[in-house]
Scaffold this motif. Sequence first.
Motif, PDB file in Angstrom:
ATOM      1  N   MET A   1       0.841  -1.175   0.000  1.00 15.29           N
ATOM      2  CA  MET A   1       0.000   0.000   0.000  1.00 15.29           C
ATOM      3  C   MET A   1       0.891   1.244   0.000  1.00 15.29           C
ATOM      4  O   MET A   1       1.802   1.359   0.822  1.00 15.29           O
ATOM      5  CB  MET A   1      -0.884  -0.015   1.241  1.00 15.29           C
ATOM      6  CG  MET A   1      -1.705   1.227   1.420  1.00 15.29           C
ATOM      7  SD  MET A   1      -2.931   1.008   2.708  1.00 15.29           S
ATOM      8  CE  MET A   1      -2.244   2.018   3.966  1.00 15.29           C
ATOM      9  N   ILE A   2       0.634   2.156  -0.892  1.00 14.44           N
ATOM     10  CA  ILE A   2       1.376   3.416  -0.931  1.00 14.44           C
ATOM     11  C   ILE A   2       0.835   4.318   0.164  1.00 14.44           C
ATOM     12  O   ILE A   2      -0.373   4.475   0.318  1.00 14.44           O
ATOM     13  CB  ILE A   2       1.241   4.083  -2.308  1.00 14.44           C
ATOM     14  CG1 ILE A   2       1.962   3.236  -3.352  1.00 14.44           C
ATOM     15  CG2 ILE A   2       1.808   5.498  -2.270  1.00 14.44           C
ATOM     16  CD1 ILE A   2       1.826   3.757  -4.752  1.00 14.44           C
ATOM     17  N   LEU A   3       1.748   4.917   0.929  1.00 16.94           N
ATOM     18  CA  LEU A   3       1.335   5.806   2.013  1.00 16.94           C
ATOM     19  C   LEU A   3       1.250   7.253   1.570  1.00 16.94           C
ATOM     20  O   LEU A   3       0.295   7.943   1.877  1.00 16.94           O
ATOM     21  CB  LEU A   3       2.313   5.679   3.187  1.00 16.94           C
ATOM     22  CG  LEU A   3       2.420   4.284   3.801  1.00 16.94           C
ATOM     23  CD1 LEU A   3       3.486   4.273   4.886  1.00 16.94           C
ATOM     24  CD2 LEU A   3       1.072   3.844   4.350  1.00 16.94           C
ATOM     25  N   ASN A   4       2.303   7.752   0.891  1.00 16.59           N
ATOM     26  CA  ASN A   4       2.335   9.141   0.431  1.00 16.59           C
ATOM     27  C   ASN A   4       3.571   9.338  -0.429  1.00 16.59           C
ATOM     28  O   ASN A   4       4.491   8.518  -0.390  1.00 16.59           O
ATOM     29  CB  ASN A   4       2.356  10.119   1.616  1.00 16.59           C
ATOM     30  CG  ASN A   4       3.481   9.841   2.579  1.00 16.59           C
ATOM     31  OD1 ASN A   4       3.279   9.145   3.576  1.00 16.59           O
ATOM     32  ND2 ASN A   4       4.678  10.359   2.313  1.00 16.59           N
ATOM     33  N   PRO A   5       3.640  10.434  -1.197  1.00 18.99           N
ATOM     34  CA  PRO A   5       4.869  10.715  -1.946  1.00 18.99           C
ATOM     35  C   PRO A   5       6.020  10.951  -0.980  1.00 18.99           C
ATOM     36  O   PRO A   5       5.831  11.476   0.115  1.00 18.99           O
ATOM     37  CB  PRO A   5       4.546  12.003  -2.713  1.00 18.99           C
ATOM     38  CG  PRO A   5       3.065  12.094  -2.714  1.00 18.99           C
ATOM     39  CD  PRO A   5       2.596  11.415  -1.455  1.00 18.99           C
ATOM     40  N   ASP A   6       7.221  10.544  -1.371  1.00 20.80           N
ATOM     41  CA  ASP A   6       8.410  10.720  -0.547  1.00 20.80           C
ATOM     42  C   ASP A   6       9.311  11.818  -1.101  1.00 20.80           C
ATOM     43  O   ASP A   6       9.724  12.707  -0.385  1.00 20.80           O
ATOM     44  CB  ASP A   6       9.192   9.404  -0.472  1.00 20.80           C
ATOM     45  CG  ASP A   6      10.398   9.502   0.415  1.00 20.80           C
ATOM     46  OD1 ASP A   6      10.214   9.466   1.651  1.00 20.80           O
ATOM     47  OD2 ASP A   6      11.524   9.649  -0.108  1.00 20.80           O
ATOM     48  N   HIS A   7       9.623  11.720  -2.407  1.00 21.53           N
ATOM     49  CA  HIS A   7      10.485  12.729  -3.018  1.00 21.53           C
ATOM     50  C   HIS A   7      10.350  12.681  -4.531  1.00 21.53           C
ATOM     51  O   HIS A   7       9.796  11.752  -5.084  1.00 21.53           O
ATOM     52  CB  HIS A   7      11.954  12.523  -2.619  1.00 21.53           C
ATOM     53  CG  HIS A   7      12.593  11.324  -3.247  1.00 21.53           C
ATOM     54  ND1 HIS A   7      12.511  10.067  -2.686  1.00 21.53           N
ATOM     55  CD2 HIS A   7      13.321  11.181  -4.384  1.00 21.53           C
ATOM     56  CE1 HIS A   7      13.167   9.211  -3.455  1.00 21.53           C
ATOM     57  NE2 HIS A   7      13.654   9.858  -4.500  1.00 21.53           N
ATOM     58  N   ILE A   8      10.866  13.725  -5.156  1.00 20.21           N
ATOM     59  CA  ILE A   8      11.038  13.754  -6.604  1.00 20.21           C
ATOM     60  C   ILE A   8      12.473  14.175  -6.845  1.00 20.21           C
ATOM     61  O   ILE A   8      13.018  14.987  -6.100  1.00 20.21           O
ATOM     62  CB  ILE A   8      10.037  14.713  -7.300  1.00 20.21           C
ATOM     63  CG1 ILE A   8      10.172  14.620  -8.810  1.00 20.21           C
ATOM     64  CG2 ILE A   8      10.191  16.127  -6.805  1.00 20.21           C
ATOM     65  CD1 ILE A   8       9.055  15.306  -9.568  1.00 20.21           C
ATOM     66  N   THR A   9      13.122  13.582  -7.850  1.00 18.54           N
ATOM     67  CA  THR A   9      14.500  13.921  -8.172  1.00 18.54           C
ATOM     68  C   THR A   9      14.524  14.654  -9.503  1.00 18.54           C
ATOM     69  O   THR A   9      13.885  14.227 -10.464  1.00 18.54           O
ATOM     70  CB  THR A   9      15.371  12.652  -8.248  1.00 18.54           C
ATOM     71  OG1 THR A   9      15.304  11.984  -6.985  1.00 18.54           O
ATOM     72  CG2 THR A   9      16.823  12.996  -8.570  1.00 18.54           C
ATOM     73  N   ILE A  10      15.267  15.761  -9.533  1.00 16.39           N
ATOM     74  CA  ILE A  10      15.380  16.582 -10.730  1.00 16.39           C
ATOM     75  C   ILE A  10      16.853  16.733 -11.062  1.00 16.39           C
ATOM     76  O   ILE A  10      17.646  17.169 -10.216  1.00 16.39           O
ATOM     77  CB  ILE A  10      14.749  17.977 -10.519  1.00 16.39           C
ATOM     78  CG1 ILE A  10      13.283  17.851 -10.111  1.00 16.39           C
ATOM     79  CG2 ILE A  10      14.908  18.837 -11.777  1.00 16.39           C
ATOM     80  CD1 ILE A  10      12.645  19.155  -9.653  1.00 16.39           C
TER      81      ILE A  10
END
Length: 151
Positions: A1-10
């Motif tokens: 189950m996905i809980l929430n977004p953690d990060h995005i890498t740019i």
Amino acid sequence: MILNPDHITIAVADAGPAIEFFKLLGFRKGHVATIDGGVPARYMGMPAMKAQHITLVLEGADPHFEIQLLEFDPPPGTDPGAHPTNLRTRGFNHLAFRVDDIEAMTAHLVANGVTVLSDEMDYINRKLRLFEGPEGITFELVQQDGSEVPG
């Protein structure tokens, strides 16, 4: 189950302007590391990779959220592909941030030289507006109107 977004890498050519840009949105610099091969480079499938890895933490976010910048050494050449603000291309489309006052945040960003890409739009109980971020990425501000969003 996905809980929430953690990060995005740019991936960025120059981390300095990106750090300053994301400060406008409430991010602060967290962990900074130099990747020079090793486990992180192998994990990403680039065993010879050299880069600065800069973690920007969104202050006060619950749950915790980060933007991670990768500044490659040497920087990659220019990409002959479509510019990332072209929202019709495949792959990365845009990053959205929830705000409590879209007009105030828009004024703050415009006063700091950020380019607005769209008029404000009301859609599915939200106010939306697109902007151009560092490296030409598209990001969006989202203000909920307090009603339940349909699923």
